[in-house]
Scaffold this motif. Structure first.
Motif, short mmCIF file in Angstrom:
data_model
loop_
_atom_site.label_atom_id
_atom_site.label_comp_id
_atom_site.label_asym_id
_atom_site.label_seq_id
_atom_site.Cartn_x
_atom_site.Cartn_y
_atom_site.Cartn_z
N GLN A 2 0.75 -1.30 -0.07
CA GLN A 2 -0.06 0.07 -0.10
C GLN A 2 0.79 1.27 0.03
O GLN A 2 0.56 2.27 -0.79
CB GLN A 2 -0.74 0.05 1.22
CG GLN A 2 -2.03 1.34 1.23
CD GLN A 2 -2.86 1.12 2.42
OE1 GLN A 2 -2.63 0.23 3.06
NE2 GLN A 2 -3.66 2.04 2.59
N PHE A 5 1.90 2.36 -3.61
CA PHE A 5 0.77 2.71 -4.37
C PHE A 5 0.41 4.24 -3.85
O PHE A 5 0.42 5.17 -4.60
CB PHE A 5 -0.60 2.00 -3.94
CG PHE A 5 -0.45 0.62 -4.87
CD1 PHE A 5 -0.24 0.69 -6.30
CD2 PHE A 5 -0.64 -0.55 -4.19
CE1 PHE A 5 -0.24 -0.54 -6.81
CE2 PHE A 5 -0.82 -1.77 -5.02
CZ PHE A 5 -0.43 -1.83 -6.24
N GLU A 6 0.64 4.38 -2.33
CA GLU A 6 0.48 5.87 -2.05
C GLU A 6 1.53 6.57 -2.53
O GLU A 6 1.44 7.80 -2.86
CB GLU A 6 0.81 5.76 -0.39
CG GLU A 6 0.37 7.13 0.22
CD GLU A 6 0.51 6.95 1.78
OE1 GLU A 6 0.77 8.09 2.16
OE2 GLU A 6 0.10 5.95 2.36
N ASP A 7 2.77 6.13 -2.50
CA ASP A 7 3.94 6.94 -3.11
C ASP A 7 3.90 7.27 -4.46
O ASP A 7 3.93 8.37 -5.09
CB ASP A 7 5.13 6.43 -2.76
CG ASP A 7 5.71 6.58 -1.53
OD1 ASP A 7 5.46 7.49 -0.66
OD2 ASP A 7 6.71 5.96 -1.27
N LEU A 8 3.48 6.25 -5.33
CA LEU A 8 2.88 6.35 -6.64
C LEU A 8 2.02 7.33 -6.97
O LEU A 8 2.04 8.26 -7.71
CB LEU A 8 2.69 5.05 -7.38
CG LEU A 8 2.29 5.10 -8.98
CD1 LEU A 8 3.53 5.65 -9.70
CD2 LEU A 8 1.88 3.74 -9.16
N TRP A 9 0.72 7.41 -6.14
CA TRP A 9 -0.18 8.39 -6.45
C TRP A 9 0.32 9.78 -5.99
O TRP A 9 -0.06 10.75 -6.69
CB TRP A 9 -1.32 7.99 -5.43
CG TRP A 9 -2.59 8.89 -5.35
CD1 TRP A 9 -2.72 9.88 -4.51
CD2 TRP A 9 -3.33 9.10 -6.62
NE1 TRP A 9 -4.00 10.66 -4.86
CE2 TRP A 9 -4.15 10.14 -6.13
CE3 TRP A 9 -3.32 8.65 -7.90
CZ2 TRP A 9 -5.11 10.73 -7.01
CZ3 TRP A 9 -4.50 9.21 -8.66
CH2 TRP A 9 -5.43 9.89 -8.22
N ARG A 10 1.10 9.78 -4.91
CA ARG A 10 1.46 11.14 -4.35
C ARG A 10 2.48 11.62 -5.60
O ARG A 10 2.45 13.09 -5.89
CB ARG A 10 2.38 11.14 -3.34
CG ARG A 10 1.21 10.74 -2.01
CD ARG A 10 2.10 10.74 -0.60
NE ARG A 10 2.61 12.03 -0.19
CZ ARG A 10 1.79 12.94 0.38
NH1 ARG A 10 0.54 12.65 0.35
NH2 ARG A 10 2.69 14.09 0.81
N LEU A 12 2.26 10.82 -8.95
CA LEU A 12 1.48 11.26 -10.04
C LEU A 12 0.70 12.42 -9.73
O LEU A 12 0.40 13.40 -10.76
CB LEU A 12 0.43 10.17 -10.38
CG LEU A 12 0.91 8.95 -10.82
CD1 LEU A 12 -0.20 7.97 -11.07
CD2 LEU A 12 1.52 9.20 -12.12
N THR A 13 0.52 13.09 -8.48
CA THR A 13 -0.29 13.95 -8.48
C THR A 13 0.29 15.30 -7.90
O THR A 13 -0.06 16.44 -7.47
CB THR A 13 -1.31 13.80 -7.13
OG1 THR A 13 -0.73 13.52 -5.92
CG2 THR A 13 -2.51 12.85 -7.22
N LYS A 15 2.77 15.84 -5.44
CA LYS A 15 3.03 15.63 -4.07
C LYS A 15 4.19 14.82 -3.66
O LYS A 15 4.60 13.84 -4.33
CB LYS A 15 1.99 15.28 -3.25
CG LYS A 15 0.64 16.16 -3.54
CD LYS A 15 -0.48 15.70 -2.66
CE LYS A 15 -1.77 16.57 -2.84
NZ LYS A 15 -2.86 15.91 -2.15
N THR A 17 6.54 12.26 -2.17
CA THR A 17 6.34 10.88 -1.71
C THR A 17 6.88 10.89 -0.09
O THR A 17 7.63 12.02 0.39
CB THR A 17 7.48 9.75 -2.54
OG1 THR A 17 8.87 10.12 -2.22
CG2 THR A 17 7.21 9.85 -4.11
#
Length: 175
Positions: A2, A5-10, A12-13, A15, A17
């Protein structure tokens, strides 16, 4: 998983990591530490300049005897007063001046004046026998018997046999 995925999402947005956020926090802490060390270094340089000035004055005093006591006093405190004026000027310009550097200068002025014959009467907090010739109660309504133990609040001064400022004293705290 998880966390990835959180780092990937950050990322991509746009923000930082978790690793980048931790690194940014560490950088901020290091900058703060550098600022503190820079201030301490500045203070130590000021104190070193004060000490150098004092050493120069001592050496100069050893070489030439001053012509009179007043001139000797002025010579012994002039450099310190100059540095105090500089610190006042810097404070007026918004520079933060530490109490430590001011007190270092003040202690040199005190030493210079006392070395020329101004004798302190007591030290703050010292318990001494009350002597109306050298002591005055700090509180107007207080009265002490001669010889009664009192606590010095503000140092007094004598020059030769003349009292120039009586020590301000108070009752000894029960302890």
């Amino acid at each position: 998983m998880q966390g990835r995925f959180e780092d990937l999402w950050r990322a991509l947005t746009g923000k930082p990591t978790r690793g980048e956020a931790a690194a940014l926090e560490e950088i901020a802490e290091l900058r703060s530490r550098v600022d503190r060390l820079t201030q301490e270094t500045r203070e130590l340089r000021e104190l070193t300049a004060i000490q150098r000035s004092r050493i120069d004055q001592i050496e100069a005093a050893r070489v030439a005897a001053p012509p009179d006591r007043l001139e000797a006093l002025f010579e012994s405190v002039a450099a310190h007063l100059s540095q105090l004026r500089l610190q006042g000027h810097l404070m007026e310009r918004g520079r933060e001046i530490t109490g430590r550097s001011v007190m270092a200068l003040a202690s040199h002025v005190i030493e210079a004046i006392e070395s020329l014959g101004l004798e302190p009467i007591g030290t703050p907090g010292e318990e001494i026998p009350f002597d109306p010739a050298t002591c005055r109660p700090i509180n107007a309504g207080a009265s002490f018997q001669p010889g009664q133990l009192v606590a010095v609040k503000f140092v007094g001064y004598r020059c030769k046999n003349n009292i120039v400022h009586k020590a301000l004293v108070d009752a000894v705290a029960d302890g």
